[in-house]
Scaffold this motif. Sequence first.
Motif, short mmCIF file in Angstrom:
data_model
loop_
_atom_site.label_atom_id
_atom_site.label_comp_id
_atom_site.label_asym_id
_atom_site.label_seq_id
_atom_site.Cartn_x
_atom_site.Cartn_y
_atom_site.Cartn_z
N MET A 38 0.84 -1.20 0.00
CA MET A 38 0.00 0.00 0.00
C MET A 38 0.87 1.24 0.00
O MET A 38 1.94 1.26 0.61
CB MET A 38 -0.89 0.03 1.25
N ALA A 42 -2.55 5.76 1.20
CA ALA A 42 -3.67 4.81 1.30
C ALA A 42 -3.68 4.15 2.67
O ALA A 42 -4.74 3.99 3.28
CB ALA A 42 -3.59 3.77 0.20
N ALA A 76 -7.23 -4.29 1.42
CA ALA A 76 -6.76 -3.11 0.70
C ALA A 76 -5.37 -3.31 0.10
O ALA A 76 -4.75 -2.34 -0.35
CB ALA A 76 -6.76 -1.91 1.65
N ALA A 79 -3.36 -1.03 -2.52
CA ALA A 79 -4.00 0.28 -2.66
C ALA A 79 -2.94 1.37 -2.83
O ALA A 79 -1.98 1.45 -2.08
CB ALA A 79 -4.86 0.58 -1.43
N GLN A 80 -3.15 2.19 -3.84
CA GLN A 80 -2.21 3.28 -4.11
C GLN A 80 -2.83 4.65 -3.85
O GLN A 80 -2.12 5.62 -3.67
CB GLN A 80 -1.70 3.20 -5.55
N LYS A 81 -4.14 4.73 -3.85
CA LYS A 81 -4.84 5.99 -3.57
C LYS A 81 -5.99 5.70 -2.61
O LYS A 81 -6.36 4.55 -2.41
CB LYS A 81 -5.31 6.66 -4.86
N ASP A 84 -8.81 3.38 -3.49
CA ASP A 84 -8.51 1.95 -3.52
C ASP A 84 -8.81 1.27 -2.18
O ASP A 84 -8.82 0.05 -2.10
CB ASP A 84 -7.04 1.71 -3.88
N THR A 85 -9.05 2.05 -1.14
CA THR A 85 -9.34 1.48 0.18
C THR A 85 -10.84 1.40 0.46
O THR A 85 -11.24 0.84 1.49
CB THR A 85 -8.68 2.31 1.31
#
Length: 127
Positions: A38, A42, A76, A79-81, A84-85
Amino acid sequence: MDARERSLRVAVCTGLVGVVVAATGCTSPSHNSSATDMSPGARTYLSKALDIMEKHSLLRHEVDWTDVRSKAFPQARGAQKTADTYGAINLALYSLGDGHSLSWEPKEAKDHFGTTAVHFDGLEAAP
């Protein structure tokens, strides 16, 4: 079963599959592990969302927060942003079992409140 209930069941089933896949692909279940891949933003967003749930949930004293977190972070994974979560946040909210907690994505918030920037207890959703 109406469309909303079907969608919720599909989302929950998809989320549970994601947890199983993520858990079997990781050697460590710790949400602090780099195995989650992640981004720091995020991870911080998800942590703050879970902190808010723990502080304000109707049934907060009956919830196993360690368990909620141990399922949310693998969900998650990657997740990069902040967006995304959202799946992990919704799964965590559903797991509270109170029937009252919910999360709206920025577009939904704009439709209901006229704005996409929402601040709550130190958490801000980016548009």
